[in-house]
Design an enzyme around this catalytic site. Structure first.
Site, PDB file in Angstrom:
ATOM      1  N   THR A 112       9.582  -3.314   7.431  1.00 30.10           N
ATOM      2  CA  THR A 112       9.480  -2.124   8.286  1.00 30.10           C
ATOM      3  C   THR A 112       9.970  -2.439   9.702  1.00 30.10           C
ATOM      4  O   THR A 112       9.554  -3.440  10.302  1.00 30.10           O
ATOM      5  CB  THR A 112       8.009  -1.647   8.316  1.00 30.10           C
TER       6      THR A 112
ATOM      7  N   ARG B 159      -1.285  33.696  -0.798  1.00 26.96           N
ATOM      8  CA  ARG B 159      -0.437  33.958  -1.977  1.00 26.96           C
ATOM      9  C   ARG B 159      -1.218  34.842  -2.959  1.00 26.96           C
ATOM     10  O   ARG B 159      -2.296  34.447  -3.445  1.00 26.96           O
ATOM     11  CB  ARG B 159      -0.057  32.635  -2.647  1.00 26.96           C
TER      12      ARG B 159
ATOM     13  N   GLN C 258     -11.038  30.075  -9.860  1.00 25.83           N
ATOM     14  CA  GLN C 258     -11.779  28.813  -9.835  1.00 25.83           C
ATOM     15  C   GLN C 258     -10.857  27.615 -10.113  1.00 25.83           C
ATOM     16  O   GLN C 258     -11.041  26.534  -9.548  1.00 25.83           O
ATOM     17  CB  GLN C 258     -12.885  28.865 -10.886  1.00 25.83           C
TER      18      GLN C 258
ATOM     19  N   GLU D 259       1.674  -2.948   1.878  1.00 22.43           N
ATOM     20  CA  GLU D 259       0.452  -3.695   2.268  1.00 22.43           C
ATOM     21  C   GLU D 259      -0.437  -3.998   1.061  1.00 22.43           C
ATOM     22  O   GLU D 259      -1.657  -4.006   1.155  1.00 22.43           O
ATOM     23  CB  GLU D 259      -0.316  -2.966   3.378  1.00 22.43           C
TER      24      GLU D 259
ATOM     25  N   GLN E 273      -2.870  -1.704  -7.417  1.00 21.02           N
ATOM     26  CA  GLN E 273      -3.342  -2.697  -8.396  1.00 21.02           C
ATOM     27  C   GLN E 273      -3.837  -3.957  -7.675  1.00 21.02           C
ATOM     28  O   GLN E 273      -4.878  -4.529  -8.035  1.00 21.02           O
ATOM     29  CB  GLN E 273      -2.217  -3.085  -9.372  1.00 21.02           C
TER      30      GLN E 273
ATOM     31  N   ARG F  61      -5.030  -3.041   6.651  1.00 22.62           N
ATOM     32  CA  ARG F  61      -5.162  -2.104   5.516  1.00 22.62           C
ATOM     33  C   ARG F  61      -5.980  -0.849   5.860  1.00 22.62           C
ATOM     34  O   ARG F  61      -5.599   0.249   5.421  1.00 22.62           O
ATOM     35  CB  ARG F  61      -5.728  -2.833   4.290  1.00 22.62           C
TER      36      ARG F  61
HETATM   37  C1  LIG Z   1       8.935   1.164   2.451  1.00 18.62           C
HETATM   38  C2  LIG Z   1       8.326  -0.196   2.357  1.00 18.62           C
HETATM   39  C3  LIG Z   1       7.955  -0.870   3.521  1.00 18.62           C
HETATM   40  C4  LIG Z   1       7.455  -2.152   3.450  1.00 18.62           C
HETATM   41  N1  LIG Z   1       7.170  -2.839   4.611  1.00 18.62           N
HETATM   42  C5  LIG Z   1       6.889  -4.175   4.534  1.00 18.62           C
HETATM   43  C6  LIG Z   1       6.804  -4.978   5.721  1.00 18.62           C
HETATM   44  O1  LIG Z   1       6.921  -4.473   6.854  1.00 18.62           O
HETATM   45  N2  LIG Z   1       6.591  -6.308   5.584  1.00 18.62           N
HETATM   46  C7  LIG Z   1       6.452  -6.903   4.373  1.00 18.62           C
HETATM   47  O2  LIG Z   1       6.282  -8.119   4.327  1.00 18.62           O
HETATM   48  N3  LIG Z   1       6.519  -6.177   3.227  1.00 18.62           N
HETATM   49  C8  LIG Z   1       6.746  -4.832   3.285  1.00 18.62           C
HETATM   50  N4  LIG Z   1       6.840  -4.083   2.134  1.00 18.62           N
HETATM   51  C9  LIG Z   1       6.695  -4.755   0.852  1.00 18.62           C
HETATM   52  C10 LIG Z   1       5.468  -4.324   0.059  1.00 18.62           C
HETATM   53  O3  LIG Z   1       4.312  -4.865   0.614  1.00 18.62           O
HETATM   54  C11 LIG Z   1       5.730  -4.762  -1.399  1.00 18.62           C
HETATM   55  O4  LIG Z   1       6.711  -3.892  -1.917  1.00 18.62           O
HETATM   56  C12 LIG Z   1       4.467  -4.731  -2.246  1.00 18.62           C
HETATM   57  O5  LIG Z   1       3.583  -5.734  -1.830  1.00 18.62           O
HETATM   58  C13 LIG Z   1       4.784  -4.913  -3.730  1.00 18.62           C
HETATM   59  O6  LIG Z   1       5.672  -5.964  -3.969  1.00 18.62           O
HETATM   60  P1  LIG Z   1       6.952  -5.728  -4.887  1.00 18.62           P
HETATM   61  O7  LIG Z   1       7.633  -4.508  -4.395  1.00 18.62           O
HETATM   62  O8  LIG Z   1       7.746  -6.971  -4.957  1.00 18.62           O
HETATM   63  O9  LIG Z   1       6.372  -5.381  -6.310  1.00 18.62           O
HETATM   64  P2  LIG Z   1       5.815  -6.438  -7.473  1.00 18.62           P
HETATM   65  O10 LIG Z   1       4.971  -7.432  -6.807  1.00 18.62           O
HETATM   66  O11 LIG Z   1       7.023  -6.902  -8.185  1.00 18.62           O
HETATM   67  O12 LIG Z   1       4.987  -5.475  -8.347  1.00 18.62           O
HETATM   68  C14 LIG Z   1       5.559  -4.573  -9.282  1.00 18.62           C
HETATM   69  C15 LIG Z   1       4.421  -3.859 -10.019  1.00 18.62           C
HETATM   70  O13 LIG Z   1       3.615  -4.823 -10.712  1.00 18.62           O
HETATM   71  C16 LIG Z   1       2.257  -4.684 -10.315  1.00 18.62           C
HETATM   72  N5  LIG Z   1       1.621  -6.012 -10.306  1.00 18.62           N
HETATM   73  C17 LIG Z   1       2.126  -7.165  -9.804  1.00 18.62           C
HETATM   74  N6  LIG Z   1       1.257  -8.164  -9.977  1.00 18.62           N
HETATM   75  C18 LIG Z   1       0.167  -7.630 -10.577  1.00 18.62           C
HETATM   76  C19 LIG Z   1      -1.095  -8.159 -11.010  1.00 18.62           C
HETATM   77  N7  LIG Z   1      -1.418  -9.433 -10.843  1.00 18.62           N
HETATM   78  N8  LIG Z   1      -1.960  -7.302 -11.600  1.00 18.62           N
HETATM   79  C20 LIG Z   1      -1.653  -5.995 -11.771  1.00 18.62           C
HETATM   80  N9  LIG Z   1      -0.488  -5.438 -11.384  1.00 18.62           N
HETATM   81  C21 LIG Z   1       0.406  -6.255 -10.796  1.00 18.62           C
HETATM   82  C22 LIG Z   1       2.314  -4.079  -8.923  1.00 18.62           C
HETATM   83  O14 LIG Z   1       1.099  -3.416  -8.589  1.00 18.62           O
HETATM   84  C23 LIG Z   1       3.478  -3.117  -9.068  1.00 18.62           C
HETATM   85  O15 LIG Z   1       3.030  -1.935  -9.653  1.00 18.62           O
HETATM   86  C24 LIG Z   1       7.281  -2.769   2.180  1.00 18.62           C
HETATM   87  C25 LIG Z   1       7.605  -2.074   1.018  1.00 18.62           C
HETATM   88  C26 LIG Z   1       8.136  -0.819   1.086  1.00 18.62           C
HETATM   89  C27 LIG Z   1       8.520  -0.133  -0.185  1.00 18.62           C
END
Ligand SMILES: Cc1cc2nc3c(=O)[nH]c(=O)nc-3n(C[C@H](O)[C@H](O)[C@H](O)COP(=O)(O)OP(=O)(O)OC[C@H]3O[C@@H](n4cnc5c(N)ncnc54)[C@H](O)[C@@H]3O)c2cc1C
Length: 392
Positions: free
Chosen positions: A168, A278, A289, A373, A377, A253
């Protein structure tokens, strides 16, 4: 035996002080006048809101937690929740551009020496410069121990090589806290944190990433090739990077949760208004409801999400460990924002699906809270770990 019940916060007051009401009103007014009216345009163009960031800095809504001795307002974590909810109510993307400095600066606030705090925090107060938090990598997201970026000590410097993903504000940041391995054999215990100015030779912002929601925030990939960083830029000791990263996320967080509450509240307000006006089958759709139960659930869940968020922030302000409550808040508020915004689109019917109406953007914006963050999961994983292996 420690149970969740025993560890739940007690003694929280729900009455805001006059100062807190003033702060909330300042943020609400700013969100109304400076953010909401421009939200659709920034979303459409996906451009960095530099002008709004400047104004937010001017009125004192940026870097709220920088201590007074470094020129900041030294506001509490709880105060930060009030600001975060309001700004995000205006537009989550623009809000994140403003509040992401807290994510970048928290490692310095938690682990920096007095000299480091003076060097990196004071300029944030003096002008609207940005900083970033560089943890995630292409091959290391949820599993931080997979970080491949390295930092090798050479004389008085460290030489950093690697790349960070989804960072970010990285395309506009003056410096970034980079988490890198100083000892591969130690896994996550071999990670260290460095403040890396982005104008150093070898730092390249690789690309601005095109997103589904929160499109006003810059999210970029950034690479480090033989970047020489003075050893004095190491935060804490070698090997403390993982601890610094996790403590930072514990602290930030609840702020993410507050952002999710702001988005959910915006969707809820639109849904209430729309369902009142609406008319179908000769009466406002709110008279059904099937519709007003959706609204009732929205209201209750938003309130619960806010209370969890406030509780986590309050615990930090008491100087207490709040890993569990921080994840409660992040998990519940993110999932609430997703549910509430989805239901708001449903209440708007076909119009809800159209860009001309505000709720489809809110639904796209909400999704991201379940991902960054730490995904929903991963929050459950943290919560389960705190239940089965509690630490005081
Ligand atoms: C718009 C945006 C801004 C961001 N900003 C920052 C930033 O400023 N700094 C920074 O450092 N990061 C940043 N991030 C990164 C963000 O924190 C990560 O995308 C996030 O932690 C998930 O990592 P990943 O995308 O590699 O997914 P993965 O870790 O590859 O996960 C993929 C899927 O598998 C699931 N999963 C993985 N391991 C497990 C487990 N043990 N048990 C159950 N489920 C699991 C995850 O929940 C997810 O659904 C940003 C991400 C986005 C999209």
């Amino acid at each position: 035996m420690t149970t969740i019940e025993h560890r739940v916060a007690t003694g929280v007051s729900f009455a805001l002080t006059e100062e807190q009401k003033g702060l909330r009103d300042l943020a609400r007014d700013f969100a109304q006048k400076e953010i909401r009216l421009k939200a659709a345009e920034y979303d459409e163009r996906s451009t960095h809101p530099a002008d709004i960031i400047e104004k937010a800095h001017e009125v004192g809504l940026m870097n709220p937690h920088v201590p007074e001795e470094y020129g900041g307002a030294g506001l509490s974590s709880f105060d930060g929740m009030l600001i975060g909810e309001e700004l995000s109510w205006g537009c989550a993307g623009i809000a994140v551009s403003i509040v992401a400095n807290t994510l970048g600066a928290t490692p310095v606030m938690l682990a920096g020496s007095d000299d480091q705090k003076r060097k990196w925090l004071v300029p944030l107060i003096e002008s609207p410069i940005l900083c970033s938090f560089g943890l995630t990598e292409p091959n290391a997201g949820s599993d931080v121990s997979g970080i491949e970026t390295t930092a090798v000590r050479v004389g008085d410097d460290y030489v950093i090589n690697g790349s960070k993903m989804f960072i970010t504000n990285a395309g506009h940041a003056a410096w970034i806290v980079v988490f890198a391995s100083t000892d591969k054999s130690q896994g996550h215990k071999g990670l260290s944190a460095f403040v890396v100015p982005t104008d150093l030779e070898g730092v390249t912002v690789e690309k601005h990433l095109d997103k589904m929601g929160q499109r006003a925030t810059d999210t970029s990939a950034i690479a480090f090739q033989d970047v020489r960083v003075p050893a004095e830029n190491l935060l804490g000791e070698e090997g403390e990077g993982f601890k610094i990263a996790m403590r930072t996320l514990d602290h930030t967080r609840p702020g993410t949760a507050a952002g999710a509450v702001g988005v959910a509240r915006a969707a809820y307000e639109y849904a209430v208004e729309y369902s009142r006006t609406r008319v179908q089958f000769g009466q406002p759709i709110a008279m059904n409801q099937g519709v007003n139960f959706l609204i009732a659930d929205m209201a209750a869940e938003i309130e619960a999400a806010r209370l969890l968020t406030w509780q986590a922030a309050w615990l930090f302000d008491q100087g207490r460990r709040a890993t569990l409550h921080s994840s409660f808040a992040k998990r519940f508020a993110s999932d609430t924002a997703m549910k509430v915004t989805t239901d708001a689109v449903q209440i708007f019917g076909g119009y809800g699906y159209m860009k001309e109406y505000p709720v489809e953007k809110l639904m796209r914006d909400a999704k991201l809270f379940q991902i960054y963050e730490g995904t929903s999961q991963i929050q459950r994983l943290v919560i389960a770990r705190e239940i089965f292996f509690p630490r005081d």
